[in-house]
Design a protein around this motif. Structure first.
Motif, PDB file in Angstrom:
ATOM      1  N   GLY A 180       0.829  -1.198   0.000  1.00 14.50           N
ATOM      2  CA  GLY A 180       0.000   0.000   0.000  1.00 14.50           C
ATOM      3  C   GLY A 180       0.864   1.249   0.000  1.00 14.50           C
ATOM      4  O   GLY A 180       2.072   1.204  -0.244  1.00 14.50           O
ATOM      5  N   VAL A 181       0.235   2.384   0.288  1.00  8.90           N
ATOM      6  CA  VAL A 181       0.975   3.647   0.366  1.00  8.90           C
ATOM      7  C   VAL A 181       0.584   4.379   1.640  1.00  8.90           C
ATOM      8  O   VAL A 181      -0.526   4.234   2.146  1.00  8.90           O
ATOM      9  CB  VAL A 181       0.703   4.558  -0.855  1.00  8.90           C
ATOM     10  CG1 VAL A 181       1.212   3.914  -2.136  1.00  8.90           C
ATOM     11  CG2 VAL A 181      -0.780   4.906  -0.974  1.00  8.90           C
ATOM     12  N   ARG A 182       1.514   5.136   2.155  1.00 10.65           N
ATOM     13  CA  ARG A 182       1.251   6.023   3.286  1.00 10.65           C
ATOM     14  C   ARG A 182       1.221   7.446   2.746  1.00 10.65           C
ATOM     15  O   ARG A 182       2.154   7.887   2.084  1.00 10.65           O
ATOM     16  CB  ARG A 182       2.319   5.880   4.354  1.00 10.65           C
ATOM     17  CG  ARG A 182       2.173   6.881   5.498  1.00 10.65           C
ATOM     18  CD  ARG A 182       3.211   6.686   6.583  1.00 10.65           C
ATOM     19  NE  ARG A 182       2.965   5.451   7.329  1.00 10.65           N
ATOM     20  CZ  ARG A 182       3.699   4.367   7.230  1.00 10.65           C
ATOM     21  NH1 ARG A 182       4.727   4.351   6.397  1.00 10.65           N
ATOM     22  NH2 ARG A 182       3.422   3.295   7.937  1.00 10.65           N
ATOM     23  N   GLU A 183       0.133   8.157   3.026  1.00 10.54           N
ATOM     24  CA  GLU A 183       0.006   9.522   2.537  1.00 10.54           C
ATOM     25  C   GLU A 183       0.577  10.504   3.556  1.00 10.54           C
ATOM     26  O   GLU A 183       0.228  10.460   4.736  1.00 10.54           O
ATOM     27  CB  GLU A 183      -1.458   9.858   2.258  1.00 10.54           C
ATOM     28  CG  GLU A 183      -2.000   9.171   1.024  1.00 10.54           C
ATOM     29  CD  GLU A 183      -3.313   9.778   0.556  1.00 10.54           C
ATOM     30  OE1 GLU A 183      -3.825  10.697   1.230  1.00 10.54           O
ATOM     31  OE2 GLU A 183      -3.827   9.333  -0.490  1.00 10.54           O
ATOM     32  N   LEU A 184       1.456  11.353   3.090  1.00  8.79           N
ATOM     33  CA  LEU A 184       2.002  12.422   3.905  1.00  8.79           C
ATOM     34  C   LEU A 184       1.490  13.760   3.385  1.00  8.79           C
ATOM     35  O   LEU A 184       1.224  13.907   2.192  1.00  8.79           O
ATOM     36  CB  LEU A 184       3.533  12.415   3.871  1.00  8.79           C
ATOM     37  CG  LEU A 184       4.248  11.128   4.291  1.00  8.79           C
ATOM     38  CD1 LEU A 184       5.757  11.339   4.236  1.00  8.79           C
ATOM     39  CD2 LEU A 184       3.813  10.700   5.677  1.00  8.79           C
ATOM     40  N   GLY A 185       1.356  14.711   4.300  1.00  6.44           N
ATOM     41  CA  GLY A 185       1.013  16.074   3.919  1.00  6.44           C
ATOM     42  C   GLY A 185       2.097  17.000   4.437  1.00  6.44           C
ATOM     43  O   GLY A 185       2.207  17.220   5.641  1.00  6.44           O
ATOM     44  N   VAL A 197      -3.705  -4.748  17.577  1.00  4.43           N
ATOM     45  CA  VAL A 197      -4.720  -3.848  17.028  1.00  4.43           C
ATOM     46  C   VAL A 197      -4.046  -2.784  16.167  1.00  4.43           C
ATOM     47  O   VAL A 197      -3.064  -2.164  16.587  1.00  4.43           O
ATOM     48  CB  VAL A 197      -5.525  -3.162  18.151  1.00  4.43           C
ATOM     49  CG1 VAL A 197      -6.547  -2.189  17.572  1.00  4.43           C
ATOM     50  CG2 VAL A 197      -6.209  -4.202  19.027  1.00  4.43           C
ATOM     51  N   ASP A 198      -4.578  -2.568  14.976  1.00  5.60           N
ATOM     52  CA  ASP A 198      -4.062  -1.537  14.078  1.00  5.60           C
ATOM     53  C   ASP A 198      -5.233  -0.680  13.607  1.00  5.60           C
ATOM     54  O   ASP A 198      -6.186  -1.199  13.014  1.00  5.60           O
ATOM     55  CB  ASP A 198      -3.360  -2.178  12.876  1.00  5.60           C
ATOM     56  CG  ASP A 198      -2.763  -1.135  11.928  1.00  5.60           C
ATOM     57  OD1 ASP A 198      -2.630   0.035  12.350  1.00  5.60           O
ATOM     58  OD2 ASP A 198      -2.451  -1.485  10.777  1.00  5.60           O
ATOM     59  N   LEU A 199      -5.184   0.615  13.895  1.00  8.23           N
ATOM     60  CA  LEU A 199      -6.242   1.528  13.445  1.00  8.23           C
ATOM     61  C   LEU A 199      -5.893   1.996  12.034  1.00  8.23           C
ATOM     62  O   LEU A 199      -5.057   2.877  11.844  1.00  8.23           O
ATOM     63  CB  LEU A 199      -6.349   2.722  14.392  1.00  8.23           C
ATOM     64  CG  LEU A 199      -6.707   2.370  15.838  1.00  8.23           C
ATOM     65  CD1 LEU A 199      -6.673   3.611  16.725  1.00  8.23           C
ATOM     66  CD2 LEU A 199      -8.070   1.702  15.907  1.00  8.23           C
ATOM     67  N   LYS A 200      -6.525   1.402  11.043  1.00  4.76           N
ATOM     68  CA  LYS A 200      -6.198   1.661   9.648  1.00  4.76           C
ATOM     69  C   LYS A 200      -6.486   3.109   9.268  1.00  4.76           C
ATOM     70  O   LYS A 200      -7.581   3.625   9.536  1.00  4.76           O
ATOM     71  CB  LYS A 200      -6.997   0.707   8.750  1.00  4.76           C
ATOM     72  CG  LYS A 200      -6.636   0.792   7.274  1.00  4.76           C
ATOM     73  CD  LYS A 200      -7.412  -0.243   6.476  1.00  4.76           C
ATOM     74  CE  LYS A 200      -7.037  -0.183   4.998  1.00  4.76           C
ATOM     75  NZ  LYS A 200      -7.819  -1.172   4.212  1.00  4.76           N
ATOM     76  N   LYS A 201      -5.483   3.765   8.664  1.00  5.81           N
ATOM     77  CA  LYS A 201      -5.613   5.136   8.177  1.00  5.81           C
ATOM     78  C   LYS A 201      -6.107   6.096   9.265  1.00  5.81           C
ATOM     79  O   LYS A 201      -6.890   7.016   9.010  1.00  5.81           O
ATOM     80  CB  LYS A 201      -6.534   5.197   6.952  1.00  5.81           C
ATOM     81  CG  LYS A 201      -5.968   4.486   5.723  1.00  5.81           C
ATOM     82  CD  LYS A 201      -6.856   4.708   4.514  1.00  5.81           C
ATOM     83  CE  LYS A 201      -6.266   4.050   3.262  1.00  5.81           C
ATOM     84  NZ  LYS A 201      -4.985   4.665   2.867  1.00  5.81           N
ATOM     85  N   PHE A 202      -5.643   5.879  10.490  1.00  4.91           N
ATOM     86  CA  PHE A 202      -6.133   6.692  11.598  1.00  4.91           C
ATOM     87  C   PHE A 202      -5.848   8.176  11.382  1.00  4.91           C
ATOM     88  O   PHE A 202      -6.720   9.033  11.582  1.00  4.91           O
ATOM     89  CB  PHE A 202      -5.513   6.217  12.912  1.00  4.91           C
ATOM     90  CG  PHE A 202      -5.922   7.045  14.091  1.00  4.91           C
ATOM     91  CD1 PHE A 202      -7.187   6.922  14.616  1.00  4.91           C
ATOM     92  CD2 PHE A 202      -5.043   7.949  14.668  1.00  4.91           C
ATOM     93  CE1 PHE A 202      -7.579   7.687  15.706  1.00  4.91           C
ATOM     94  CE2 PHE A 202      -5.419   8.716  15.750  1.00  4.91           C
ATOM     95  CZ  PHE A 202      -6.695   8.581  16.278  1.00  4.91           C
ATOM     96  N   PHE A 203      -4.623   8.518  10.980  1.00  6.21           N
ATOM     97  CA  PHE A 203      -4.275   9.919  10.756  1.00  6.21           C
ATOM     98  C   PHE A 203      -5.238  10.560   9.753  1.00  6.21           C
ATOM     99  O   PHE A 203      -5.608  11.719   9.890  1.00  6.21           O
ATOM    100  CB  PHE A 203      -2.844  10.038  10.222  1.00  6.21           C
ATOM    101  CG  PHE A 203      -1.781  10.011  11.290  1.00  6.21           C
ATOM    102  CD1 PHE A 203      -1.229  11.183  11.765  1.00  6.21           C
ATOM    103  CD2 PHE A 203      -1.321   8.817  11.807  1.00  6.21           C
ATOM    104  CE1 PHE A 203      -0.237  11.172  12.736  1.00  6.21           C
ATOM    105  CE2 PHE A 203      -0.334   8.784  12.776  1.00  6.21           C
ATOM    106  CZ  PHE A 203       0.216   9.965  13.250  1.00  6.21           C
ATOM    107  N   ASP A 204      -5.616   9.802   8.725  1.00  4.38           N
ATOM    108  CA  ASP A 204      -6.432  10.352   7.640  1.00  4.38           C
ATOM    109  C   ASP A 204      -7.888  10.549   8.032  1.00  4.38           C
ATOM    110  O   ASP A 204      -8.620  11.251   7.323  1.00  4.38           O
ATOM    111  CB  ASP A 204      -6.380   9.422   6.412  1.00  4.38           C
ATOM    112  CG  ASP A 204      -4.968   9.218   5.907  1.00  4.38           C
ATOM    113  OD1 ASP A 204      -4.139  10.125   6.105  1.00  4.38           O
ATOM    114  OD2 ASP A 204      -4.684   8.146   5.324  1.00  4.38           O
ATOM    115  N   ARG A 205      -8.346   9.935   9.133  1.00  2.66           N
ATOM    116  CA  ARG A 205      -9.773   9.929   9.440  1.00  2.66           C
ATOM    117  C   ARG A 205     -10.120  10.623  10.750  1.00  2.66           C
ATOM    118  O   ARG A 205     -11.241  10.497  11.238  1.00  2.66           O
ATOM    119  CB  ARG A 205     -10.272   8.476   9.485  1.00  2.66           C
ATOM    120  CG  ARG A 205     -10.177   7.800   8.116  1.00  2.66           C
ATOM    121  CD  ARG A 205     -10.462   6.320   8.193  1.00  2.66           C
ATOM    122  NE  ARG A 205     -10.411   5.699   6.870  1.00  2.66           N
ATOM    123  CZ  ARG A 205     -10.426   4.397   6.656  1.00  2.66           C
ATOM    124  NH1 ARG A 205     -10.506   3.565   7.679  1.00  2.66           N
ATOM    125  NH2 ARG A 205     -10.360   3.910   5.424  1.00  2.66           N
TER     126      ARG A 205
END
Length: 265
Positions: A118-123, A182-190
């Protein structure tokens, strides 16, 4: 004139022209209207913004940003070019931070491949906004971090993943055998902005700082030359984001503690 002296100059004309700094500005206004307690007003008991903009704190923030290097993004200014820009314009930028008219520029979207495919999105913020976020972080972290759970190790000063492993090993030695990962998927994004700001307002009493953080949350994302509004998430890439997500995740830690679980995060 050194940059350190420049950031400590007395204010020139208050504020700066902020029009045309991205499509996210109208959303920032709507967000602030919905949460009136973050509006312009008294700074609150803490006067955190004054501490953020103090000479020593700004100089320390600049040294950290400069040491991390990084590329020019939305405004096209490198670290060296930003230093020149701040020498010329810092009094007006500082004035706009104090009077509440400052508008951060959108972050630049970058996608980093992950080992799982997958990819990790950075801003990535501009250098100026990284400087302001770092200055915020240095003051807020000292105030907020000591209130976090002792079982929390992520993105915290003086704590390492190795320490978390040592805790986990101790639990095994105490006889615990069942492990739940436990892994919170895309936590930063949501991350929900309203919930985050409400939780943050419980910990700090400075409306000016809360307003500025809200504007960083809604500053927008530039991808392929197009600026998109942001209604949720606090993208990885800015200095402040890890502290903000820990404010939310501390509630998870406290609930696990209440239930008597042995855990590390």
């Amino acid at each position: 004139m050194s940059l350190g002296r420049a950031v400590h100059q007395k204010l020139g004309s208050a504020g700066r022209e902020v029009g045309g700094q991205g499509e996210a500005a109208p959303e920032a206004e709507r967000d602030e209207a919905r949460t009136a307690r973050y509006e312009t007003g008294s700074l609150g008991r803490d006067d955190l913004l004054g501490q953020v903009l103090a000479k020593a704190n700004m100089e320390a923030a600049w040294k950290r940003v400069k040491s991390n290097r990084g590329s020019a993004w939305v405004d096209g200014l490198s670290i060296a070019e930003t230093a020149d820009d701040l020498r010329a314009h810092w009094p007006r930028i500082r004035g706009s931070l104090l009077d509440g008219s400052y508008r951060p520029l959108p972050v630049h979207r970058v996608q980093i491949p992950k080992p799982d495919g997958g990819v990790r999105e950075l801003g990535i913020p501009t250098v100026t906004d990284r400087l302001i976020q770092q200055a915020l972080l240095q003051i807020l972290q000292r105030k907020i971090d000591p209130t976090f759970s002792e079982h929390s190790y992520g993105f915290r000063p003086g704590r390492r993943a190795h320490d978390a492993v040592l805790d986990a090993q101790r639990y095994v030695q105490e006889g615990y055998r069942v492990v739940v990962d436990v892994d919170l998927k895309k936590f930063f994004d949501r991350v929900n902005h309203d919930i985050l700001m409400e939780r943050l307002a419980r910990r700090i009493d400075d409306k000016a700082v809360l307003r500025l953080i809200r504007r960083y949350l809604v500053a927008g994302i530039m991808d392929g030359g197009v600026v998109m509004e942001r209604f949720e998430g606090t993208p990885q890439g800015g200095p402040l984001s890890p502290l903000l997500v820990n404010v939310l995740l501390d509630e998870v830690d406290r609930e696990l503690e209440r239930r008597g679980h042995r855990f590390v995060r």
